[in-house]
Design a protein around this motif. Structure first.
Motif, PDB file in Angstrom:
ATOM      1  N   VAL A  14       0.844  -1.203   0.000  1.00 33.57           N
ATOM      2  CA  VAL A  14       0.000   0.000   0.000  1.00 33.57           C
ATOM      3  C   VAL A  14       0.872   1.242   0.000  1.00 33.57           C
ATOM      4  N   ARG A  15       1.969   1.222   0.776  1.00 31.73           N
ATOM      5  CA  ARG A  15       2.895   2.367   0.818  1.00 31.73           C
ATOM      6  C   ARG A  15       3.484   2.662  -0.566  1.00 31.73           C
ATOM      7  N   ASP A  16       3.588   1.613  -1.382  1.00 28.57           N
ATOM      8  CA  ASP A  16       4.111   1.779  -2.743  1.00 28.57           C
ATOM      9  C   ASP A  16       3.015   2.136  -3.742  1.00 28.57           C
ATOM     10  N   GLY A  17       1.792   2.379  -3.232  1.00 27.10           N
ATOM     11  CA  GLY A  17       0.708   2.819  -4.110  1.00 27.10           C
ATOM     12  C   GLY A  17      -0.124   1.706  -4.712  1.00 27.10           C
ATOM     13  N   ASP A  18      -0.027   0.515  -4.176  1.00 32.47           N
ATOM     14  CA  ASP A  18      -0.786  -0.630  -4.689  1.00 32.47           C
ATOM     15  C   ASP A  18      -2.226  -0.576  -4.167  1.00 32.47           C
ATOM     16  N   THR A  19      -3.164  -0.179  -5.024  1.00 32.69           N
ATOM     17  CA  THR A  19      -4.565  -0.054  -4.606  1.00 32.69           C
ATOM     18  C   THR A  19      -5.225  -1.420  -4.408  1.00 32.69           C
ATOM     19  N   ILE A  20      -4.739  -2.430  -5.111  1.00 32.58           N
ATOM     20  CA  ILE A  20      -5.292  -3.782  -4.924  1.00 32.58           C
ATOM     21  C   ILE A  20      -4.976  -4.280  -3.515  1.00 32.58           C
ATOM     22  N   ALA A  21      -3.755  -4.019  -3.045  1.00 35.20           N
ATOM     23  CA  ALA A  21      -3.376  -4.398  -1.682  1.00 35.20           C
ATOM     24  C   ALA A  21      -4.235  -3.646  -0.662  1.00 35.20           C
ATOM     25  N   GLN A  22      -4.503  -2.379  -0.934  1.00 35.66           N
ATOM     26  CA  GLN A  22      -5.344  -1.585  -0.037  1.00 35.66           C
ATOM     27  C   GLN A  22      -6.754  -2.180   0.016  1.00 35.66           C
ATOM     28  N   ASP A  23      -7.309  -2.533  -1.138  1.00 31.16           N
ATOM     29  CA  ASP A  23      -8.638  -3.146  -1.174  1.00 31.16           C
ATOM     30  C   ASP A  23      -8.658  -4.472  -0.406  1.00 31.16           C
ATOM     31  N   GLU A  24      -7.590  -5.247  -0.539  1.00 30.06           N
ATOM     32  CA  GLU A  24      -7.487  -6.519   0.186  1.00 30.06           C
ATOM     33  C   GLU A  24      -7.509  -6.297   1.694  1.00 30.06           C
ATOM     34  N   LEU A  25      -6.742  -5.289   2.138  1.00 33.95           N
ATOM     35  CA  LEU A  25      -6.714  -4.974   3.571  1.00 33.95           C
ATOM     36  C   LEU A  25      -8.093  -4.539   4.054  1.00 33.95           C
ATOM     37  N   ILE A  26      -8.720  -3.679   3.289  1.00 31.00           N
ATOM     38  CA  ILE A  26     -10.041  -3.174   3.680  1.00 31.00           C
ATOM     39  C   ILE A  26     -11.038  -4.320   3.773  1.00 31.00           C
ATOM     40  N   GLN A  27     -11.045  -5.207   2.781  1.00 24.57           N
ATOM     41  CA  GLN A  27     -11.970  -6.341   2.806  1.00 24.57           C
ATOM     42  C   GLN A  27     -11.660  -7.298   3.958  1.00 24.57           C
ATOM     43  N   SER A  28     -10.381  -7.465   4.268  1.00 24.76           N
ATOM     44  CA  SER A  28      -9.997  -8.364   5.354  1.00 24.76           C
ATOM     45  C   SER A  28     -10.438  -7.846   6.713  1.00 24.76           C
ATOM     46  N   PHE A  29     -10.430  -6.531   6.890  1.00 24.35           N
ATOM     47  CA  PHE A  29     -10.763  -5.945   8.189  1.00 24.35           C
ATOM     48  C   PHE A  29     -12.210  -5.465   8.271  1.00 24.35           C
ATOM     49  N   LYS A  30     -12.969  -5.617   7.190  1.00 28.41           N
ATOM     50  CA  LYS A  30     -14.369  -5.183   7.204  1.00 28.41           C
ATOM     51  C   LYS A  30     -15.191  -5.916   8.276  1.00 28.41           C
ATOM     52  N   PRO A  31     -14.988  -7.225   8.494  1.00 28.02           N
ATOM     53  CA  PRO A  31     -15.738  -7.885   9.586  1.00 28.02           C
ATOM     54  C   PRO A  31     -15.461  -7.258  10.959  1.00 28.02           C
ATOM     55  N   LEU A  32     -14.241  -6.809  11.185  1.00 25.35           N
ATOM     56  CA  LEU A  32     -13.910  -6.139  12.444  1.00 25.35           C
ATOM     57  C   LEU A  32     -14.703  -4.837  12.571  1.00 25.35           C
ATOM     58  N   VAL A  33     -14.779  -4.085  11.474  1.00 28.48           N
ATOM     59  CA  VAL A  33     -15.537  -2.831  11.473  1.00 28.48           C
ATOM     60  C   VAL A  33     -17.003  -3.108  11.793  1.00 28.48           C
ATOM     61  N   LYS A  34     -17.576  -4.116  11.140  1.00 31.48           N
ATOM     62  CA  LYS A  34     -18.982  -4.454  11.376  1.00 31.48           C
ATOM     63  C   LYS A  34     -19.219  -4.870  12.827  1.00 31.48           C
ATOM     64  N   GLN A  35     -18.278  -5.634  13.366  1.00 31.52           N
ATOM     65  CA  GLN A  35     -18.410  -6.079  14.754  1.00 31.52           C
ATOM     66  C   GLN A  35     -18.363  -4.878  15.704  1.00 31.52           C
ATOM     67  N   LYS A  36     -17.441  -3.952  15.473  1.00 37.75           N
ATOM     68  CA  LYS A  36     -17.334  -2.756  16.330  1.00 37.75           C
ATOM     69  C   LYS A  36     -18.587  -1.888  16.196  1.00 37.75           C
ATOM     70  N   ALA A  37     -19.091  -1.730  14.970  1.00 40.68           N
ATOM     71  CA  ALA A  37     -20.274  -0.887  14.734  1.00 40.68           C
ATOM     72  C   ALA A  37     -21.512  -1.464  15.410  1.00 40.68           C
ATOM     73  N   SER A  38     -21.578  -2.779  15.523  1.00 42.93           N
ATOM     74  CA  SER A  38     -22.761  -3.413  16.119  1.00 42.93           C
ATOM     75  C   SER A  38     -22.882  -3.120  17.613  1.00 42.93           C
ATOM     76  N   LEU A  39     -21.825  -2.621  18.226  1.00 43.60           N
ATOM     77  CA  LEU A  39     -21.834  -2.344  19.661  1.00 43.60           C
ATOM     78  C   LEU A  39     -22.441  -0.987  20.009  1.00 43.60           C
ATOM     79  N   TYR A  40     -22.711  -0.151  18.996  1.00 40.10           N
ATOM     80  CA  TYR A  40     -23.146   1.229  19.259  1.00 40.10           C
ATOM     81  C   TYR A  40     -24.452   1.536  18.541  1.00 40.10           C
ATOM     82  N   PHE A  41     -25.068   2.632  18.996  1.00 42.67           N
ATOM     83  CA  PHE A  41     -26.297   3.130  18.394  1.00 42.67           C
ATOM     84  C   PHE A  41     -26.089   4.584  18.009  1.00 42.67           C
TER      85      PHE A  41
END
Length: 195
Positions: A14-41
């Motif tokens: 990602v530091r080298d500008g690889d957008t595919i790697a960035q998308d991979e990271l985002i997709q990999s951590f999306k379940p964590l985001v959803k889990q954190k969001a489910s704790l709040y209103f």
């Protein structure tokens, strides 16, 4: 979730500008985001709004992560996601933007300028007072604002961002921001003196 060495490899790419790697990271951590969001209103919002805020936190974590300063990326990302979601929740409880949520959209009413009076108003007294207020505000603004401030305000109301305004008036973005701050203060004083 991918393992730590794969995460580090993706972050390096990602530091080298690889957008595919960035998308991979985002997709990999999306379940964590959803889990954190489910704790709040979120008042006035829904779960998707919180997920979006969490995704912004994740994006910032990917952008700002420094392996020399921080512990593992998972901990850092988790902290950034939490902070972003909590900021959104706190902002809604402060009701800071409540007046904006219940205001009339000037563009939806097909306004030609900032102070146009709505034509749907039928009461002649209200129309007259509205015209007087409009004239007072326009005259006060034209009198109190400098030429630069008037230009910045006009471009801002036409939908230009600070970068475009800066290019249009041949100044830097900080000057544009300072001009907008002065404009806001002056307009606030004008409106307060008219009430």
């Amino acid at each position: 979730m991918i393992d730590g060495s794969a995460v580090n490899d993706l972050l390096f790419r990602v530091r080298d500008g690889d957008t595919i790697a960035q998308d991979e990271l985002i997709q990999s951590f999306k379940p964590l985001v959803k889990q954190k969001a489910s704790l709040y209103f979120l008042i006035g919002g829904d779960r998707d709004d919180l997920i979006q805020e969490g995704m912004i936190g994740l994006y910032k974590a990917i952008r700002d992560y420094d392996p020399e300063k921080n512990s593992g990326f998972f901990s850092f990302a988790s902290m950034c996601i939490n902070r972003r979601i909590l900021s959104a929740v706190k902002a809604t409880t402060r009701q800071k933007h409540l007046p904006l949520n219940f205001s009339v959209d000037l563009y939806a009413a097909n306004c030609e300028n900032l102070f146009e009076i709505a034509e749907y108003e039928k009461n002649p007294e209200t129309l007259y007072i509205g015209r007087e207020t409009k004239n007072f505000l326009e005259n006060s603004i034209n009198t109190l604002l400098s030429k630069t401030e008037r230009s910045v305000l006009a471009m801002y109301l036409n939908g230009c961002n600070y970068n475009e305004i800066a290019a249009g008036i041949n100044k830097n973005e900080k000057s544009v921001d300072n001009a907008m701050q002065r404009v806001r203060k002056k307009i606030k004083k004008i409106i307060a003196s008219n009430n």
